[in-house]
Design an enzyme around this catalytic site. Structure first.
Site, PDB file in Angstrom:
ATOM      1  N   GLY A 100       0.665  -1.255  -0.056  1.00 44.26           N
ATOM      2  CA  GLY A 100       0.043  -0.067  -0.070  1.00 44.26           C
ATOM      3  C   GLY A 100       0.708   1.166  -0.086  1.00 44.26           C
ATOM      4  O   GLY A 100       0.372   2.208  -0.538  1.00 44.26           O
ATOM      5  N   GLU A 111       3.789   4.137   6.245  1.00 42.89           N
ATOM      6  CA  GLU A 111       2.847   3.073   6.281  1.00 42.89           C
ATOM      7  C   GLU A 111       1.698   4.011   5.529  1.00 42.89           C
ATOM      8  O   GLU A 111       1.915   5.291   5.368  1.00 42.89           O
ATOM      9  CB  GLU A 111       2.331   2.914   7.495  1.00 42.89           C
ATOM     10  CG  GLU A 111       2.341   1.535   8.155  1.00 42.89           C
ATOM     11  CD  GLU A 111       1.491   0.448   7.069  1.00 42.89           C
ATOM     12  OE1 GLU A 111       1.275   0.761   6.107  1.00 42.89           O
ATOM     13  OE2 GLU A 111       0.980  -0.588   7.963  1.00 42.89           O
ATOM     14  N   ASP A 143      -4.865   1.874  10.635  1.00 42.82           N
ATOM     15  CA  ASP A 143      -6.322   1.676  11.030  1.00 42.82           C
ATOM     16  C   ASP A 143      -6.295   1.164  12.371  1.00 42.82           C
ATOM     17  O   ASP A 143      -6.656   1.972  13.451  1.00 42.82           O
ATOM     18  CB  ASP A 143      -6.654   0.406  10.077  1.00 42.82           C
ATOM     19  CG  ASP A 143      -8.086   0.174  10.132  1.00 42.82           C
ATOM     20  OD1 ASP A 143      -8.725   0.863  10.787  1.00 42.82           O
ATOM     21  OD2 ASP A 143      -8.653  -0.844   9.548  1.00 42.82           O
ATOM     22  N   LYS A 179      -6.927   6.126  10.822  1.00 40.42           N
ATOM     23  CA  LYS A 179      -8.342   6.200  11.240  1.00 40.42           C
ATOM     24  C   LYS A 179      -8.253   6.242  12.773  1.00 40.42           C
ATOM     25  O   LYS A 179      -8.150   5.195  13.513  1.00 40.42           O
ATOM     26  CB  LYS A 179      -9.056   4.936  10.915  1.00 40.42           C
ATOM     27  CG  LYS A 179      -9.096   4.943   9.196  1.00 40.42           C
ATOM     28  CD  LYS A 179      -9.776   3.904   8.819  1.00 40.42           C
ATOM     29  CE  LYS A 179      -9.921   3.480   7.282  1.00 40.42           C
ATOM     30  NZ  LYS A 179     -10.447   2.045   7.074  1.00 40.42           N
ATOM     31  N   ASP A 192      -5.582  -0.367  -1.988  1.00 37.71           N
ATOM     32  CA  ASP A 192      -6.595  -1.358  -3.025  1.00 37.71           C
ATOM     33  C   ASP A 192      -7.878  -1.813  -2.244  1.00 37.71           C
ATOM     34  O   ASP A 192      -7.660  -1.755  -0.870  1.00 37.71           O
ATOM     35  CB  ASP A 192      -5.826  -2.592  -3.376  1.00 37.71           C
ATOM     36  CG  ASP A 192      -5.675  -3.699  -2.074  1.00 37.71           C
ATOM     37  OD1 ASP A 192      -5.412  -3.188  -0.939  1.00 37.71           O
ATOM     38  OD2 ASP A 192      -6.122  -4.675  -2.337  1.00 37.71           O
ATOM     39  N   ARG A 208      -5.433   0.742  -6.845  1.00 32.90           N
ATOM     40  CA  ARG A 208      -3.971   1.139  -6.519  1.00 32.90           C
ATOM     41  C   ARG A 208      -3.598   2.288  -7.095  1.00 32.90           C
ATOM     42  O   ARG A 208      -2.840   3.208  -6.655  1.00 32.90           O
ATOM     43  CB  ARG A 208      -3.005   0.026  -6.509  1.00 32.90           C
ATOM     44  CG  ARG A 208      -3.363  -1.056  -5.189  1.00 32.90           C
ATOM     45  CD  ARG A 208      -1.907  -1.770  -5.198  1.00 32.90           C
ATOM     46  NE  ARG A 208      -2.052  -3.026  -4.261  1.00 32.90           N
ATOM     47  CZ  ARG A 208      -2.184  -3.278  -2.985  1.00 32.90           C
ATOM     48  NH1 ARG A 208      -2.055  -2.257  -2.221  1.00 32.90           N
ATOM     49  NH2 ARG A 208      -2.171  -4.434  -2.464  1.00 32.90           N
TER      50      ARG A 208
HETATM   51  P1  5GP Z   1      -3.844  -1.893  10.933  1.00 34.50           P
HETATM   52  O1  5GP Z   1      -3.044  -3.015  11.320  1.00 34.50           O
HETATM   53  O2  5GP Z   1      -3.573  -0.744  11.319  1.00 34.50           O
HETATM   54  O3  5GP Z   1      -5.416  -2.275  11.259  1.00 34.50           O
HETATM   55  O4  5GP Z   1      -4.355  -1.748   9.524  1.00 34.50           O
HETATM   56  C1  5GP Z   1      -3.324  -1.333   8.392  1.00 34.50           C
HETATM   57  C2  5GP Z   1      -3.285  -2.063   7.226  1.00 34.50           C
HETATM   58  O5  5GP Z   1      -4.805  -2.259   6.883  1.00 34.50           O
HETATM   59  C3  5GP Z   1      -2.911  -0.864   6.325  1.00 34.50           C
HETATM   60  O6  5GP Z   1      -1.785  -0.982   5.889  1.00 34.50           O
HETATM   61  C4  5GP Z   1      -3.852  -1.292   5.014  1.00 34.50           C
HETATM   62  O7  5GP Z   1      -3.131  -2.363   4.128  1.00 34.50           O
HETATM   63  C5  5GP Z   1      -5.138  -1.885   5.559  1.00 34.50           C
HETATM   64  N1  5GP Z   1      -6.118  -0.921   5.674  1.00 34.50           N
HETATM   65  C6  5GP Z   1      -6.875  -0.300   6.584  1.00 34.50           C
HETATM   66  N2  5GP Z   1      -7.746   0.292   6.496  1.00 34.50           N
HETATM   67  C7  5GP Z   1      -7.618   0.266   4.991  1.00 34.50           C
HETATM   68  C8  5GP Z   1      -8.723   1.181   4.166  1.00 34.50           C
HETATM   69  O8  5GP Z   1      -9.599   1.845   4.387  1.00 34.50           O
HETATM   70  N3  5GP Z   1      -8.383   1.073   2.768  1.00 34.50           N
HETATM   71  C9  5GP Z   1      -7.463  -0.051   2.226  1.00 34.50           C
HETATM   72  N4  5GP Z   1      -7.244  -0.306   1.234  1.00 34.50           N
HETATM   73  N5  5GP Z   1      -6.698  -0.705   3.180  1.00 34.50           N
HETATM   74  C10 5GP Z   1      -6.739  -0.544   4.511  1.00 34.50           C
END
Ligand code: 5GP
Length: 177
Positions: A47, A101, A105, A133, A161, A167
């Site tokens: 990403g 990053e 999320d 987020k 994506d 992407r």
């Molecule tokens: P975390 O581990 O912080 O929950 O998630 C991080 C990863 O989740 C990011 O690097 C990404 O790949 C994916 N991700 C989280 N939210 C989104 C979103 O709204 N759109 C997309 N495409 N990927 C997301």
């Protein structure tokens, strides 16, 4: 303008101009904070490839970059497991490391990965993320260089994506349904 990717519609959220302006500001801070430190950027694939590339081009100080890949994200919710798929070839011992990053999320990915890096004793370890987020936080992450706080809605484009698609968009779009 709305577009369709697979079964979902997405609407405009951040334009390429807004993203570029924010990256300029982040790069300016990094140029200032890391002058004379030869930082090592570690972007997490897939990403962050577009963000990392545009950010790196804006650095005017000596700096290095080494991409790594962790378990990929599937669908519209964070998957639980994170596995290092492509390892880090550069020795980070005593280096000034910036993890790059696309989006933080729940914070789970970095909550697992940052301690792994810290274990290798870098001189410093900071995070640069394009998107965060905040409302989705489960594992709080200290993001030193942040592009945008966004609502807890799924986004695509600019490297991010939806099931492999989207992407290549040069802007960021938000799910509309
Ligand atoms: P975390 O581990 O912080 O929950 O998630 C991080 C990863 O989740 C990011 O690097 C990404 O790949 C994916 N991700 C989280 N939210 C989104 C979103 O709204 N759109 C997309 N495409 N990927 C997301």
């Amino acid at each position: 303008m709305a577009i369709h990717i697979l079964d979902k519609s997405f609407k405009s959220y951040l334009s390429k101009e807004e993203i570029a302006a924010r990256i300029d500001a982040l790069a300016e801070r990094i140029n200032h904070d890391y002058a004379g430190k030869n930082p090592l950027l570690i972007p997490i694939l897939n990403g962050s490839f577009m963000f990392a590339s545009d950010l790196f081009k804006k650095l005017t100080i000596p700096a290095e970059i080494s991409f790594i890949k962790l378990a990929s994200y599937k669908g519209t919710q964070s998957t639980g497991n994170v596995i290092t798929a492509i390892g880090l070839e550069t020795d980070i011992f005593q280096r000034h490391v910036i993890v790059v990053e696309d989006i933080v999320d729940t914070g789970k990915t970095l909550s697992i990965f940052l301690p792994q890096l810290a274990h290798q004793q870098p001189h410093s370890l900071n995070v640069c993320a394009l998107l965060h987020k905040k409302e989705a936080t489960v594992h709080p992450i200290d993001i030193t260089y942040l592009g945008f706080e966004i609502p807890n809605l799924f986004v695509v484009g600019y490297g991010l994506d939806y099931n492999g698609q989207g992407r290549n968009l040069d802007c960021i779009m938000q799910v509309a349904d």
